[in-house]
Enzyme design. Structure first.
Site, PDB file in Angstrom:
ATOM      1  N   GLY A   1      44.945  30.922  41.792  1.00 12.69           N
ATOM      2  CA  GLY A   1      44.365  30.938  40.437  1.00 12.69           C
ATOM      3  C   GLY A   1      45.745  30.813  39.069  1.00 12.69           C
TER       4      GLY A   1
ATOM      5  NE  ARG B   1      40.547  29.124  43.721  1.00  9.60           N
ATOM      6  CZ  ARG B   1      41.394  30.505  43.065  1.00  9.60           C
ATOM      7  NH1 ARG B   1      41.307  31.828  43.947  1.00  9.60           N
ATOM      8  NH2 ARG B   1      41.407  31.033  42.086  1.00  9.60           N
TER       9      ARG B   1
ATOM     10  CG  ASP C   1      44.867  40.234  47.086  1.00  8.22           C
ATOM     11  OD1 ASP C   1      43.969  38.997  46.720  1.00  8.22           O
ATOM     12  OD2 ASP C   1      43.948  40.795  47.171  1.00  8.22           O
ATOM     13  CG  ASP C   2      43.480  36.446  49.939  1.00 11.63           C
ATOM     14  OD1 ASP C   2      43.286  38.039  50.309  1.00 11.63           O
ATOM     15  OD2 ASP C   2      42.278  36.082  49.648  1.00 11.63           O
TER      16      ASP C   2
ATOM     17  CE  LYS D   1      48.129  34.347  41.342  1.00 11.20           C
ATOM     18  NZ  LYS D   1      47.079  33.514  41.662  1.00 11.20           N
ATOM     19  CB  THR D   2      46.806  38.412  40.746  1.00  9.43           C
ATOM     20  OG1 THR D   2      44.542  38.801  40.069  1.00  9.43           O
ATOM     21  CG2 THR D   2      46.981  39.903  41.071  1.00  9.43           C
TER      22      THR D   2
ATOM     23  CG  ASP E   1      41.023  39.115  39.576  1.00  8.59           C
ATOM     24  OD1 ASP E   1      41.332  38.296  38.478  1.00  8.59           O
ATOM     25  OD2 ASP E   1      40.908  38.444  40.192  1.00  8.59           O
TER      26      ASP E   1
ATOM     27  CE  LYS F   1      21.955  36.794  11.245  1.00  9.99           C
ATOM     28  NZ  LYS F   1      22.502  35.671  11.109  1.00  9.99           N
ATOM     29  CE1 TYR F   2      21.592  36.614  16.858  1.00  9.83           C
ATOM     30  CE2 TYR F   2      23.466  36.287  15.483  1.00  9.83           C
ATOM     31  CZ  TYR F   2      22.047  36.268  15.485  1.00  9.83           C
ATOM     32  OH  TYR F   2      21.875  35.055  15.366  1.00  9.83           O
TER      33      TYR F   2
ATOM     34  CE1 TYR G   1      38.239  29.089  35.923  1.00  9.84           C
ATOM     35  CE2 TYR G   1      35.927  29.469  34.737  1.00  9.84           C
ATOM     36  CZ  TYR G   1      36.525  28.715  35.951  1.00  9.84           C
ATOM     37  OH  TYR G   1      36.391  29.140  37.326  1.00  9.84           O
ATOM     38  CD  GLU G   2      37.253  31.642  27.817  1.00  5.97           C
ATOM     39  OE1 GLU G   2      37.446  32.015  28.593  1.00  5.97           O
ATOM     40  OE2 GLU G   2      36.352  31.253  26.779  1.00  5.97           O
TER      41      GLU G   2
ATOM     42  NE  ARG H   1      41.662  30.407  35.695  1.00  4.24           N
ATOM     43  CZ  ARG H   1      41.809  29.569  36.827  1.00  4.24           C
ATOM     44  NH1 ARG H   1      41.161  30.297  38.027  1.00  4.24           N
ATOM     45  NH2 ARG H   1      41.278  28.278  36.704  1.00  4.24           N
TER      46      ARG H   1
END
Lengths: 568, 568
Positions: free
Chosen positions: A97, A158, A188-189, A219-220, A222, A260-261, A438-439, A441
């Site tokens: 990713g 990937r 990692d992979d 990189k990642t 996460d 409200k939320y 996605y916004e 990355r």
């Protein structure tokens, strides 16, 4: 044309006012790279630090060349390289990713290779390497992509390189393009892949019997590729979390404005909760769930919902009928009972596939429930219908449930409503849900990621010119100028049973519940939960007084007293 | 405490590093406000410009006092006010959805009122005014909220003041707090409310027989409160669209990096497509839908899906299997056949409520289809099941469908898949969907919104000190220093039939398909559709070379040649 639109200075493709400006932004370099003209390639020396895992002996058997060459010792950049190689042909690729800062890694490599060597881009990712889809990267390319987000200069994919045919294809590409080195930018992979490639390509690849060097770059978004002070964080994490934190901060500000939320916000991060912890620390919402803690405490789904419901009631008693709950994408698999249920379901559906397929959709849940353990059956039948449907939906190619498709944020809303009802709590509980992923990355890199990745590129390029292979580039001492180092990849490898056979893997670094970042969170969360104590971190700034900030989790875990970082 | 977390400088509530820094940011003021110490209150004079609508005669009958006082003439700020009122007691409130910059309006009012007058905050919104929930705003409050996003300092709500009981409550609040003036910060409905209040409170309210002044301030992220050069844009639009544009830009960058997905992104904006057009111009994605154009061309749902499918196929022929489609939230009601279907359904469900309720859920669609016109029945039965369910779902208190709940982005994905199948197009079409809304309403204001709203506040405060009522504050000439003006609210009112009786309304400004911003879009969209010609606007910057940018739609429609804006 004489229309009112003719005189308007439009925006050319990939050339917004912002993109034009950041291309001109000067980047700091670690002092060891400094020279009067362009960054100097540096040489590396062994440090006293050796890496290893419980499986190091077995790794040494499978990685004889690279383990012997490195001795699993960490390297440190120690000054200009007096005998820099010339005429090297180097390929670079993105893997997995996308993450912000990738372009600057490429720029750093190109700048340190200089005019005496050639840099090729591989399109897209490992698949491009197998196909031999390479092109020469120019100085103009570098000037165009520097400080811009995304992996779009090269694209990514990937593909995992593991079969003999794939290795043969890589070898063919190396020979065809007369490559001397490959840089793999990935997680990692992908870095495991880099370790394997480094060993495979160590010697006897090219007609003259020489090998091809392989260097990894961490990189990642996460944040699960971390090795203490040696690799405080992978690149892309800072930008992604600052993007999510701005959005969460904006929504927090909205909750206290429109009154409200309750917003339930799921954040990307397949397994570890680093992203969610960082965003929680940046924004201080009412509730931040941490998967690793939930697993450790063996919490059930309903106990989590109960905790949220308690917070809703407590705030309501103060007249606060709004709040934000931040949820890590992967939490479902960390809830022990859900993990067990999913594992049982994967087995049952694999074993009973034929019978299952013959049934009407409405008959399936009852059929499956019969075959589960008592605990799992009870949980399964208690879940909302849309979750049951999803749990029985198609498996991926390994027969596993695609956990990322589960609408965890909606599930927690519904379970919290149920808990409030069970408590007979008469409080307003209007909700909204979001998924931020996605916004985050491919946004324009923060100054932290921009400077960090550029120096990672300088380090990766220098390692190649210094003749090294099987290492991952890193920058340490990020708050005191930056020191380039190299991590021996085989020293990170563990053996894991996957799909029925042993595989080498770099273990994902999960959130440590005893680490300072978690201690800080645990010490403050009751306050944040009971009142509107949020902070709004605002949009990340490239210029101005707030531009230089490292992640809070990194600062806390490294014992820093502030968020300042300093390269150069 | 001696733990590693003890020395970490944490983040206090509402006090991120960014929030601390923006509070120190100096704001420019229009030259007419300039003085050596604090902004000067200005006086206003009639201009030659008079406003009116087709219903002006009837408006004059219902608004005799305010129309007579203003003559529906626009006012212009013409220099320091030599006889500024002292001892005025002014209340300010937010009304409707939050928008970035609201806090700066409050700050501007407070600063221009100075120490000789008193400013009260109303909590929350019109409801707070009815309840008389007021508190005094201090200089410390202003220093704390300035340049921060959200309406959270006062909160907001959507109560409409229209019944005699409500007017009596407002009067009571005015008397109880001895108010001289009220400032209403809101959108079209809220400014209509302000016009009505101004007339009602014009005279005979307080024990001495005097009235209470009412001034409106134009807010709405939707951008549908616009009056040519007199009100180029309402505040909040710039910040919201820059937030959405960054996210859309990030996702565009992601599509070209990971080379996998078509993202369908719905953007907030209940009716008009200004937000979507602005974001489309900022980012240049493959497809941008504009509701007003769809209505004008009388497009059907399937023809829209067909257009998208054609673009998917064209790009696929070039090897591009990704893209972004940007969708205005309100588009469904602008598709003539959908608008007709929804209107028929509202009628049918109201008339057949009892019979409908008795049916099983599965029987309802067929029952309803029988009662629709042939065209509507055909469309209704062709829609995906989840849309049918939604169309038959509960109505709001006026018996209307809650259109904002329709997952338009998913509907368009499914219709596009259907169109691709009908075309027998064998192209990859993996999709993701998003809705960007709440994250854009309360972000830290852009410099445009921050400066614009501060000056709106100075204008509103000056109008009060100049004894005016029934006006909306505005700043014109935003690219040449800024000129404060005042718009006579009755001059904006139209009569509309709503819920069975005539109501005064300020008409929402929709996107004009012939306006320069649309012309520019139409001239470029084929290029943007066929290739990856997107731009990534990046995060909005408060400092640095890219900070000063006005909206593209505003620049184009006002005939500017660039995005530069200049106040002061």
């Amino acid at each position: 044309m004489n229309s009112p639109i003719a005189k308007f200075q439009g925006i050319a493709a990939h050339n917004s006012i912002f993109e034009q400006a950041v291309r001109q932004l000067p980047l700091p370099v670690c002092s060891v790279f400094e020279s009067s003209t362009q960054p100097t390639a540096i040489q590396f020396k062994d440090t006293a630090q050796t890496l290893g895992t419980k499986d190091s002996a077995k790794v040494a058997e499978s990685f004889p060349n690279t383990v012997k060459a490195s001795g699993n010792k960490v390297l440190e950049g120690v000054g200009a390289n007096p005998k820099v190689a010339q005429g090297k042909r180097v390929a670079v690729l993105f893997s997995g990713g996308p993450a912000s800062g990738g372009h600057n890694v490429v720029c750093g490599i190109k700048r340190v290779l200089g005019n005496g060597n050639t840099l090729f881009g591989v399109k897209p990712g490992p698949k491009g390497l197998l196909k031999g889809n390479l092109f020469e990267i120019t100085d103009a390319d570098v000037n165009n992509i520097i400080n811009t987000g995304g992996f779009d200069f090269l694209g990514t994919d990937r593909t995992k390189i593991k079969t003999p045919e794939q290795f043969a294809q890589v070898k063919e590409t190396c020979i065809k393009h007369n490559l001397d080195a490959i840089v793999v930018i990935g997680g990692d992979d992908s870095n495991t892949n880099a370790a394997v490639l480094a060993e495979y390509l160590y010697t006897g690849i090219k007609p003259d019997g020489s090998g091809v060097q392989v260097i990894g770059v961490p990189k990642t978004i996460d944040g699960d590729l971390q090795i203490g002070d040696l690799l405080p964080i992978s690149f892309g994490f800072d930008t992604a979390t600052k993007i999510y934190a701005e959005m969460v901060g904006n929504i927090l500000q909205d909750t206290r404005s429109s009154l409200k939320y309750w917003h339930f916000i799921k954040l990307m991060g397949r397994s570890a909760s680093h992203v969610t912890l960082e965003v929680g620390l940046q924004t201080q919402p009412a509730i931040t769930l941490i998967s690793e803690e939930i697993a450790e405490k063996k919490q059930s789904l309903s106990s989590i919902a109960n905790d949220i419901a308690q917070a809703v009631v407590k705030r309501a008693a103060k007249g606060i009928h709004h709040g934000v709950v931040v949820i890590p994408e992967g939490v479902v698999e960390f809830i022990p009972e859900m993990g067990a249920l999913i594992a049982e379901l994967n087995d049952v559906l694999a074993q009973q596939a034929a019978a299952f397929e013959k049934l009407e959709k409405a008959e399936r849940p009852a059929f499956v429930a019969e075959l589960l353990s008592a605990d799992s059956a009870a949980l399964f039948t208690s879940l909302p219908g849309y979750i049951v449907d999803m749990l029985l939906a198609e498996r991926d190619s390994h027969g596993n449930l695609q956990v990322s498709l589960i609408p965890t944020e909606q599930l927690l809303i519904d379970m919290t409503k149920r808990a409030l009802k069970a408590m007979d709590a008469k409080v307003p509980f209007a909700t909204m849900n979001h998924f931020f992923g996605y916004e985050g990355r491919c946004g324009a890199p923060t100054l932290f990621d921009a400077a960090y990745t550029y120096n990672l590129g300088l380090t990766a390029g220098s390692l190649i010119l210094d003749g090294r292979t099987g290492y991952m580039a890193t920058i340490t001492a990020l708050t005191s100028g930056g020191v380039p180092k190299a991590i021996p990849l085989p020293g990170l490898l563990n053996i894991e049973r996957r799909h029925g056979h042993d595989e080498f893997v770099i273990e994902k670094a999960l959130v440590k519940t005893g680490a300072p970042a978690m201690q800080y969170f645990v010490a403050h969360r009751a306050t944040w939960s009971e009142d509107d104590c949020f902070a709004s971190p605002g949009p990340r700034q490239i210029w101005g007084p707030t531009a230089l900030q490292q992640p809070i989790t990194v600062a806390l875990n490294s014992g820093a007293d502030s968020l300042a970082f300093k390269i150069g």
